[in-house]
Design a protein around this motif. Sequence first.
Motif, PDB file in Angstrom:
ATOM      1  N   SER A 199    -122.430  71.444 -69.637  1.00  0.00           N
ATOM      2  CA  SER A 199    -122.076  71.751 -68.248  1.00  0.00           C
ATOM      3  C   SER A 199    -123.239  72.317 -67.451  1.00  0.00           C
ATOM      4  O   SER A 199    -123.384  72.032 -66.261  1.00  0.00           O
ATOM      5  N   LEU A 200    -124.081  73.112 -68.076  1.00  0.00           N
ATOM      6  CA  LEU A 200    -125.195  73.706 -67.353  1.00  0.00           C
ATOM      7  C   LEU A 200    -126.197  72.645 -66.923  1.00  0.00           C
ATOM      8  O   LEU A 200    -126.754  72.700 -65.831  1.00  0.00           O
ATOM      9  N   ALA A 201    -126.423  71.668 -67.772  1.00  0.00           N
ATOM     10  CA  ALA A 201    -127.335  70.579 -67.421  1.00  0.00           C
ATOM     11  C   ALA A 201    -126.740  69.655 -66.372  1.00  0.00           C
ATOM     12  O   ALA A 201    -127.478  69.060 -65.579  1.00  0.00           O
ATOM     13  N   MET A 202    -125.399  69.553 -66.345  1.00  0.00           N
ATOM     14  CA  MET A 202    -124.752  68.599 -65.440  1.00  0.00           C
ATOM     15  C   MET A 202    -124.187  69.240 -64.179  1.00  0.00           C
ATOM     16  O   MET A 202    -123.479  68.597 -63.414  1.00  0.00           O
ATOM     17  N   GLY A 203    -124.465  70.522 -63.969  1.00  0.00           N
ATOM     18  CA  GLY A 203    -124.075  71.157 -62.719  1.00  0.00           C
ATOM     19  C   GLY A 203    -122.649  71.645 -62.658  1.00  0.00           C
ATOM     20  O   GLY A 203    -122.147  71.916 -61.562  1.00  0.00           O
ATOM     21  N   SER A 255    -117.891  78.730 -69.521  1.00  0.00           N
ATOM     22  CA  SER A 255    -118.785  77.743 -70.121  1.00  0.00           C
ATOM     23  C   SER A 255    -119.745  78.366 -71.134  1.00  0.00           C
ATOM     24  O   SER A 255    -120.146  79.524 -71.003  1.00  0.00           O
ATOM     25  N   ASP A 256    -120.116  77.567 -72.117  1.00  0.00           N
ATOM     26  CA  ASP A 256    -121.207  77.909 -73.023  1.00  0.00           C
ATOM     27  C   ASP A 256    -122.513  77.341 -72.471  1.00  0.00           C
ATOM     28  O   ASP A 256    -122.517  76.341 -71.737  1.00  0.00           O
ATOM     29  N   ILE A 257    -123.621  77.951 -72.851  1.00  0.00           N
ATOM     30  CA  ILE A 257    -124.924  77.319 -72.685  1.00  0.00           C
ATOM     31  C   ILE A 257    -125.151  76.470 -73.930  1.00  0.00           C
ATOM     32  O   ILE A 257    -125.194  76.983 -75.045  1.00  0.00           O
ATOM     33  N   ASP A 258    -125.261  75.170 -73.743  1.00  0.00           N
ATOM     34  CA  ASP A 258    -125.336  74.224 -74.853  1.00  0.00           C
ATOM     35  C   ASP A 258    -126.787  73.815 -75.093  1.00  0.00           C
ATOM     36  O   ASP A 258    -127.435  73.230 -74.209  1.00  0.00           O
ATOM     37  N   LEU A 259    -127.286  74.092 -76.298  1.00  0.00           N
ATOM     38  CA  LEU A 259    -128.681  73.843 -76.625  1.00  0.00           C
ATOM     39  C   LEU A 259    -128.816  73.007 -77.892  1.00  0.00           C
ATOM     40  O   LEU A 259    -128.004  73.122 -78.826  1.00  0.00           O
ATOM     41  N   LEU A 260    -129.849  72.180 -77.915  1.00  0.00           N
ATOM     42  CA  LEU A 260    -130.330  71.552 -79.137  1.00  0.00           C
ATOM     43  C   LEU A 260    -131.775  71.986 -79.321  1.00  0.00           C
ATOM     44  O   LEU A 260    -132.565  71.954 -78.370  1.00  0.00           O
ATOM     45  N   GLU A 291    -130.695  84.410 -63.355  1.00  0.00           N
ATOM     46  CA  GLU A 291    -130.244  85.173 -64.509  1.00  0.00           C
ATOM     47  C   GLU A 291    -130.202  84.301 -65.760  1.00  0.00           C
ATOM     48  O   GLU A 291    -130.562  84.744 -66.863  1.00  0.00           O
ATOM     49  N   ILE A 292    -129.766  83.052 -65.582  1.00  0.00           N
ATOM     50  CA  ILE A 292    -129.696  82.133 -66.718  1.00  0.00           C
ATOM     51  C   ILE A 292    -131.102  81.813 -67.218  1.00  0.00           C
ATOM     52  O   ILE A 292    -131.364  81.782 -68.429  1.00  0.00           O
ATOM     53  N   LYS A 293    -132.030  81.572 -66.304  1.00  0.00           N
ATOM     54  CA  LYS A 293    -133.407  81.307 -66.700  1.00  0.00           C
ATOM     55  C   LYS A 293    -133.981  82.462 -67.505  1.00  0.00           C
ATOM     56  O   LYS A 293    -134.617  82.265 -68.552  1.00  0.00           O
TER      57      LYS A 293
END
Length: 265
Positions: A39-43, A50-55, A11-13
């Motif tokens: 958090s999403l990148a670090m499991g 949690s937020d989805i954190d993007l740059l 779902e996240i993808k």
Amino acid sequence: MKKGLTADSLEIKEFLHGLIRKMHLELESRIVGVYLHGSLAMGGFNPARSDIDLLVVTDVPVGMAEKQKLVSLFLEQSGNPFPVEVSFLNVSQLVEWKFPTPYDFHFSEYWRDRYELDVAQGTNVCLDGEEKYDIDLAAHITILNHRGICIEGRPIHEIFPTVPKADYLSSILDDYADCLEGIPEKPVYSMLNLIRVYWYLKEGEICSKKEAGVWGAENLPAKFGATVEKGLAVYTGEKMEVQFHETELKQLRDYINGKVESFGI
């Protein structure tokens, strides 16, 4: 997507790929890369907290018209179903490291009300033409360099500079100061961040809030174990709500702060 996603990763993808496709449509600036940190990148991602954190890095600065389109896009997409925190930078801002770090555009749920007011009034108070700077980007880029994921575009090491340790520390200590004061109102977020700073100072570990909680429960004095475990249970979604006594929070805060100050901070 590369490895590192857990739980409801399909779902996240789908959410991320849809969001990125829409970003490409809205931007005349070419997207050089989209990068995941936090958090999403670090499991340690919990969809309820949690937020989805993007740059996002572009080849040239993002213009005003593009910023207005991005406001509308993220007001629509963030929280539907996952909240997003995103910063847009252009490659020229990353050629030489600067602290605080310049950026072109930022969105998070914290800014939602102000952006909605701008849209309703037809103003651009949050989108003035001056270059903006964010002390938090030193921490975000450090985590990205150590634990991040390139969703699309050029590899992380080709785009992002190494952040000096002093700047990373200044970045996390800025949030640390807020957590010292805010632990009664935001106990879970605050205690896990306080532990995260202490662990970094003690052992140089760059970690997620979840990892900090696990480490704290195992390594802090036993009298703090139950408090940290309660916070960790809420953060991971094992429990929806727990009760904290003001005394236990202050004792934990003061213990960690004493240890942090012993490093000369």
